[in-house]
Design an enzyme around this catalytic site. Structure first.
Site, PDB file in Angstrom:
ATOM      1  N   GLU A  34       0.836  -1.207   0.000  1.00 32.30           N
ATOM      2  CA  GLU A  34       0.000   0.000   0.000  1.00 32.30           C
ATOM      3  C   GLU A  34       0.867   1.253   0.000  1.00 32.30           C
ATOM      4  O   GLU A  34       0.537   2.248  -0.657  1.00 32.30           O
ATOM      5  CB  GLU A  34      -0.954  -0.032   1.190  1.00 32.30           C
ATOM      6  CG  GLU A  34      -2.002  -1.155   1.112  1.00 32.30           C
ATOM      7  CD  GLU A  34      -1.465  -2.544   1.423  1.00 32.30           C
ATOM      8  OE1 GLU A  34      -0.323  -2.652   1.933  1.00 32.30           O
ATOM      9  OE2 GLU A  34      -2.177  -3.526   1.156  1.00 32.30           O
ATOM     10  N   HIS A  80     -11.434  -6.055   8.484  1.00 30.36           N
ATOM     11  CA  HIS A  80     -12.174  -5.746   7.248  1.00 30.36           C
ATOM     12  C   HIS A  80     -13.386  -4.880   7.566  1.00 30.36           C
ATOM     13  O   HIS A  80     -14.417  -4.991   6.917  1.00 30.36           O
ATOM     14  CB  HIS A  80     -12.636  -7.015   6.529  1.00 30.36           C
ATOM     15  CG  HIS A  80     -11.529  -7.926   6.114  1.00 30.36           C
ATOM     16  ND1 HIS A  80     -10.997  -8.875   6.953  1.00 30.36           N
ATOM     17  CD2 HIS A  80     -10.847  -8.029   4.957  1.00 30.36           C
ATOM     18  CE1 HIS A  80     -10.026  -9.527   6.328  1.00 30.36           C
ATOM     19  NE2 HIS A  80      -9.907  -9.041   5.111  1.00 30.36           N
TER      20      HIS A  80
HETATM   21  C1  LIG Z   1      -1.639  -5.092   4.396  1.00 28.19           C
HETATM   22  C2  LIG Z   1      -2.639  -5.914   3.650  1.00 28.19           C
HETATM   23  N1  LIG Z   1      -2.958  -5.594   2.380  1.00 28.19           N
HETATM   24  C3  LIG Z   1      -3.890  -6.304   1.710  1.00 28.19           C
HETATM   25  C4  LIG Z   1      -4.530  -7.358   2.299  1.00 28.19           C
HETATM   26  C5  LIG Z   1      -5.607  -8.124   1.535  1.00 28.19           C
HETATM   27  N2  LIG Z   1      -5.119  -9.456   1.167  1.00 28.19           N
HETATM   28  C6  LIG Z   1      -5.345 -10.528   1.956  1.00 28.19           C
HETATM   29  S1  LIG Z   1      -4.618 -11.898   1.403  1.00 28.19           S
HETATM   30  C7  LIG Z   1      -3.982 -11.111   0.034  1.00 28.19           C
HETATM   31  C8  LIG Z   1      -3.131 -11.854  -0.933  1.00 28.19           C
HETATM   32  C9  LIG Z   1      -1.878 -12.364  -0.295  1.00 28.19           C
HETATM   33  O1  LIG Z   1      -1.174 -13.179  -1.164  1.00 28.19           O
HETATM   34  P1  LIG Z   1       0.125 -13.980  -0.732  1.00 28.19           P
HETATM   35  O2  LIG Z   1       0.949 -13.166   0.203  1.00 28.19           O
HETATM   36  O3  LIG Z   1       0.790 -14.468  -1.941  1.00 28.19           O
HETATM   37  O4  LIG Z   1      -0.411 -15.197   0.148  1.00 28.19           O
HETATM   38  P2  LIG Z   1      -1.390 -16.396  -0.309  1.00 28.19           P
HETATM   39  O5  LIG Z   1      -2.781 -15.912  -0.094  1.00 28.19           O
HETATM   40  O6  LIG Z   1      -1.084 -16.729  -1.695  1.00 28.19           O
HETATM   41  O7  LIG Z   1      -1.104 -17.517   0.622  1.00 28.19           O
HETATM   42  C10 LIG Z   1      -4.380  -9.765   0.041  1.00 28.19           C
HETATM   43  C11 LIG Z   1      -4.018  -8.786  -0.983  1.00 28.19           C
HETATM   44  C12 LIG Z   1      -4.163  -7.653   3.633  1.00 28.19           C
HETATM   45  N3  LIG Z   1      -4.721  -8.689   4.300  1.00 28.19           N
HETATM   46  N4  LIG Z   1      -3.223  -6.937   4.280  1.00 28.19           N
END
Ligand SMILES: Cc1ncc(C[n+]2csc(CCOP(=O)(O)OP(=O)(O)O)c2C)c(N)n1
Lengths: 411, 338
Positions: B60, B129
Site C-alpha cells: 500500500e 475488514h
Molecule cells: C496489508 C494488507 N494488504 C492487503 C490485504 C488483503 N489481502 C489478503 S490476502 C492477500 C493476498 C496475499 O497473497 P500472498 O501473500 O501471496 O499469500 P497467499 O494468499 O497466496 O497464501 C491480500 C491482498 C491484507 N490482508 N493486508
C-alpha cells in the site's frame, strides 16, 4: 534512434481459456543441488537461491545430499499431519458453505510447508504463522476442537470472538497471534529472535508469508534487521504462485527468485521444492542448525501452488485456467510422500485409505464436540460485554461505562 | 438514467473519467485483470489497456508513493486500497507527503491522487475488514475526505474527486455496495432499485465536494451522519415515530457546516451518528462546530452515537454496530430534554 522508455506489465503464464505453461518455474533435478556446510558465508552460497533443492525423484526415491534420512515412522507422522490438515480444511470449507462459519482459507496443495518445517523445528522455537499455516498448529498437536472453536467464534474460542476464522494463537504451543494484515509479523519474528540472542537462549524464531506479501515494506525490514544483527531466525516465503488474482510476477518473481532477495541483504536465500516433504524438512533443518550455531538468518523460498481458492470469498475460475493445478509440475505433497513410503515398503494404498477414514472420523467427532460450544446460528454464545476486555490490561472508566450501556441495552 | 448499485456507479464514474481524460490511471491490488475484489474496476483494463489499469504489488505504501510520482508527472491516478483496514502501510506517504506536497513547495508541486477504499462493517469481516478511518484522515491538513451514502452521490463525488487537483481520500461504505442497509441484519437485503438514489445518469455529472445534503426533511430533531448510518438513522427515526431531519455530511473535509447548522437551528435538537469508534472520532468535530454555531438554538445537549471504543469484534458485529436501538435511545433522550 531516440531512446524510448517502455512500461513493462508482467504477464500471467495463463488466464482462463488458455493452456497453463509452467515453463517459467526453474526446476533442478532431485539430488542435484549441493548441501553446503552450515557455516558457509552467504556470498559463497548465493546459487542456492537460483536452483531448487529436491530430494524425491520421479520414481519416488529419496536421493542426493539433502536426503534427511528420516525413519519411516517419522515420515508416516508427516503424512498423517498433512492429511489431517487437508481433511480439516475441506470440512471447514463445507461448513462455511452451509453457513455455520463466516469465512475460511485452506492450505490445499501446500500442506508440506507447515508440516515438514514444523517437524524440523523444536517445540521451544517460536513460530509466527501466516493464515495458510494451520499445519503448524496441527503438527504441534493442537486438538482440532480448539481450532474449530476459533473458526466458529464460539464460547470456547481462544480469541473470544474477536478475530476472523483461521487467525489463531497458542501461547503454550509457541505459536504467535496471527494478524490479518499481511507481512507485519515477519519483522516481529526477527525481533523475537534478537531477544532470544540477547538472552543467550537456544531458541530460534520462524515466520511465514506468501510471495505476494513480500512486496510489503515489512518483508524488507525483516531481512535487513536479520542481516544486521545476524538474528537466529528462519524467514519463509511460501511461493504458491498466486496472491488472490495476482500472479507472482507482480511481486517481482519475473526478475529473480524470491530466495534471491536474501542475497542482496547478505542473508542466504535457498529455494526448495515446497511440495517435496523431504527436501522441505532438510532445508529447514539446515537453516535451523545455522541459526542455533550462531550463523544467523536464512531466507527460504518454498515453491508450491495454491490448489484452491484464495478463500471462501474468492472464485479463481475468473482469473486462472481451470486445469492450472492439474498441470502444476511439482505435484501434490501428500501424494508424493505417500508414493515414497509405498516405494520404501512402509505404506500401502489400503493403509492410506484406512488412515483417511480414521482422520475423517476424527474431524467429524471434533466438529460434533465443537458445535456444542456454539455456532454462528445456534447454541451458546459468548457474552457480548466481553468485547470490552483486553483493549487494555485494566479497563478504563470510559470502557466500563460503555460495557454497562451495552449490557443495559441488551437487557 | 439507469438503475445502478454503488459498485456499478463507481465503475461508471471511473469509466466516464477514463474516457474523458487519458491522464486518469487506475492502480491497486487485484484491480486489473480481475477487476477488484469488490469488482469496482471490472472490465476497465480490457477497455483501456494494461497501461491505464495497473495491477499493483501488495504494498500500500508503494501504491500511494508511486501514485504521487505519477500525479506529479501529469497523470491523475486513482489508487484502490483493497480495504481501509490495510491503508496504514501507506500512512506516511499520505500524511507526510501527499497531503503536504503543495504546501511545502509553495504550490509548485502537487499530486492529484484519489485514494478509493472500502470501509465500514456489516459483512462479518472482523477487526481487519471493518474499520472506518475517516477521522484519521480528517485530522491531516491537506487531504479532502469524502464518504458517499448512495450510488448517485458515489458516482458524482468520485468524478469530482478525480478532477480535483488536491488529494482525496474516498471512503466507500462496503455494506452499501449492493443495497441500502437499514440496520437490521436479519431482514432480507434490499437492492438499490427501490431507492431514488439508485437512479444514476449514464454519463458525466458531478456532485461537488464540500456540500452536505438534507437526505430527509423533518422538524423535531436533526441527525447528522454519513455513509451507512444515513440509512440506519432514517429507519431508526421512522421506527421511533420521530420526524427527524437527516443531514448526510458526504464531505468530511471540507465540511459544509452551513447546511448542518441551518438544520440544527431549525430543529433545535441534534444527534451525531457514525459507525467509527466514538472517542476522538469525527463526531467530536461535528459536535464542536454545531454547538458553536447553534448554541442559542439548542434545546438539548447534542448526543453522539458511534461504534464502541474497541476494535470491531468478529463475533459481536451487531452488538458493536451503532444500530437502531442505540440511535432510538439517543433520539428519545434529546427529545425528552427541555
Ligand atoms: C496489508 C494488507 N494488504 C492487503 C490485504 C488483503 N489481502 C489478503 S490476502 C492477500 C493476498 C496475499 O497473497 P500472498 O501473500 O501471496 O499469500 P497467499 O494468499 O497466496 O497464501 C491480500 C491482498 C491484507 N490482508 N493486508
Amino acid at each position: 534512434m531516440t531512446p524510448k522508455s517502455r512500461l513493462h506489465v508482467p504477464k500471467a503464464h495463463a488466464r482462463p481459456g488458455e493452456t497453463p505453461d509452467f515453463s517459467y518455474v526453474q526446476i533442478s533435478p532431485a539430488g542435484a543441488v549441493a548441501r553446503p556446510d552450515i557455516n558457509a558465508p552467504a556470498a559463497d552460497i548465493a546459487d542456492l537461491a537460483n536452483s531448487m533443492v529436491r530430494v524425491l525423484d520421479e520414481d519416488h526415491r529419496a536421493v542426493g545430499p539433502w536426503h534427511p534420512h528420516l525413519d519411516a515412522g517419522e515420515l508416516q507422522i508427516g503424512l498423517r499431519h498433512m492429511l489431517l490438515t487437508r481433511l480439516y480444511d475441506n470440512r471447514m470449507q463445507r461448513m462455511q458453505r452451509q453457513g455455520k462459519i463466516s469465512f475460511y482459507m485452506r492450505a490445499y496443495g501446500e500442506e508440506a510447508v507447515s508440516v515438514a518445517q514444523c517437524m524440523a523445528l523444536r517445540p521451544s522455537d517460536m513460530l509466527f504463522p501466516a493464515y495458510r499455516n494451520q499445519g503448524l498448529q496441527i503438527t504441534r498437536g493442537r486438538p482440532l476442537v480448539v481450532l474449530m472453536c476459533q473458526v466458529l467464534s464460539n464460547t470456547r474460542d481462544m480469541c473470544k470472538g474477536r478475530q476472523l476464522p483461521v487467525l489463531y494463537h497458542w501461547k503454550e504451543g509457541n505459536l504467535f497471534s496471527q494478524s490479518g494484515n499481511l507481512a507485519t509479523q515477519f519483522p516481529q519474528a526477527v525481533g523475537w529472535a534478537m531477544a532470544a540472542a540477547i538472552k543467550g537462549e537456544d531458541r530460534l524464531a520462524a515466520s511465514w508469508l506468501g510471495e505476494g506479501s513480500t512486496a510489503e515494506a515489512d518483508f524488507h525490514y525483516a531481512l535487513l534487521f536479520a542481516a544486521v544483527y545476524q538474528a537466529p531466525v528462519i524467514l519463509n516465503v511460501t511461493n504458491n504462485q498466486w496472491a488472490i488474482s495476482t500472479f507472482q510476477g507482480f511481486a517481482g518473481g519475473e526478475q529473480r527468485s524470491f530466495a534471491a532477495r536474501g542475497n542482496g541483504y547478505g542473508v542466504p536465500g535457498i529455494r526448495v521444492d515446497g511440495n517435496d516433504f523431504l527436501a522441505t524438512y532438510a532445508v529447514t533443518t539446515w537453516a535451523a542448525e545455522r541459526a542455533r550455531n550462531g550463523f544467523g538468518p536464512t531466507l527460504i523460498e518454498l515453491v508450491t501452488y495454491r490448489g484452491g481458492a484464495h478463500s471462501t470469498s474468492d472464485d479463481p475460475s475468473r482469473y486462472r485456467p481451470k486445469d492450472d493445478y492439474e498441470r502444476w509440475p511439482l505435484g501434490d505433497p501428500i501424494e508424493r510422500l505417500k508414493q515414497h513410503l509405498i516405494r520404501l515398503g512402509e505404506w500401502t494404498e489400503e493403509r492410506h485409505a484406512q488412515l483417511a477414514e480414521e482422520l475423517e472420523a476424527h474431524v467429524t467427532d471434533s466438529w460434533k464436540e465443537a458445535i456444542t460450544y456454539g455456532t454462528m446460528t445456534d447454541g451458546p454464545r459468548l457474552e457480548s460485554g466481553t468485547m470490552f476486555e483486553d483493549v487494555f490490561k485494566d479497563m478504563p472508566e470510559h470502557l466500563k461505562i460503555q460495557q454497562a450501556q451495552l449490557r443495559a441495552l441488551r437487557g | 438514467m439507469a438503475i445502478m448499485n454503488m459498485l456499478q456507479a463507481l465503475n461508471s464514474a471511473l469509466d466516464t473519467m477514463m474516457a474523458r481524460d487519458p491522464a486518469v490511471v487506475l492502480m491497486g491490488e487485484d484491480v486489473g485483470y480481475f477487476g477488484g475484489v469488490f469488482r469496482v474496476t471490472e472490465g476497465l483494463q480490457r477497455k483501456y489497456g494494461e497501461h491505464r489499469v495497473l495491477d499493483s504489488p501488495i504494498a500500500e505504501g508503494g501504491i500511494v508513493a508511486t501514485a504521487i510520482g505519477m500525479g506529479v508527472h501529469g497523470l491523475r491516478p486513482v489508487a484502490e486500497i483493497q480495504f481501509a483496514d490495510y491503508i496504514y502501510p501507506a500512512y506516511d506517504q499520505i500524511v507526510s507527503e501527499l497531503a503536504r506536497l503543495r504546501y511545502r513547495s509553495a504550490g509548485e508541486f502537487y499530486a492529484p491522487v484519489t485514494i478509493r477504499t472500502p470501509c465500514g462493517g456489516g459483512i462479518r469481516g472482523g477487526q481487519t475488514h471493518s474499520q472506518s478511518p475517516e477521522a484519521v484522515f480528517a485530522h491531516v491538513c491537506g487531504l479532502k475526505v469524502v464518504m458517499p451514502s448512495n450510488p448517485y452521490d458515489a458516482k458524482g463525488l468520485l468524478i469530482s474527486a478525480i478532477e480535483d487537483d488536491d488529494p482525496v481520500v474516498f471512503l466507500e461504505p462496503k455494506r452499501l455496495y449492493n443495497g441500502p442497509f437499514y440496520g437490521e441484519p436479519d431482514q432480507p437485503a434490499q437492492p438499490w432499485n427501490n431507492h431514488p438514489k439508485g437512479e444514476v445518469p449514464d454519463g458525466y455529472y458531478k456532485v461537488p465536494i464540500g456540500y452536505a445534503e438534507v437526505a430527509q426533511e423533518g422538524s423535531q430533531v436533526t441527525i447528522v451522519t454519513y455513509g451507512t448510518m444515513v440509512h440506519v438513522a432514517q429507519a431508526a427515526a421512522r421506527t421511533a415515530g420521530i420526524e427527524a431531519e437527516i443531514v448526510d455530511v458526504r464531505s468530511i473535509v471540507p465540511l459544509d457546516i452551513h447546511t448542518i447548522a441551518s438544520s440544527v437551528r431549525k430543529t433545535g435538537r441534534c444527534i451525531v451518528v457514525h459507525e467509527a469508534t466514538g472517542f476522538g472520532g469525527f463526531g467530536g468535530e461535528l459536535v464542536a462546530q454545531i454547538q458553536q454555531d447553534c448554541f442559542w438554538h439548542l434545546e438539548a445537549p447534542i448526543l453522539r452515537v458511534a461504534g464502541w471504543d474497541t476494535p470491531y469484534p468478529h463475533a459481536f458485529e451487531w452488538e458493536y454496530f451503532p444500530g437502531p436501538a442505540r440511535i432510538i435511545a439517543a433520539l428519545k433522550s434529546v427529545m425528552e430534554a427541555s
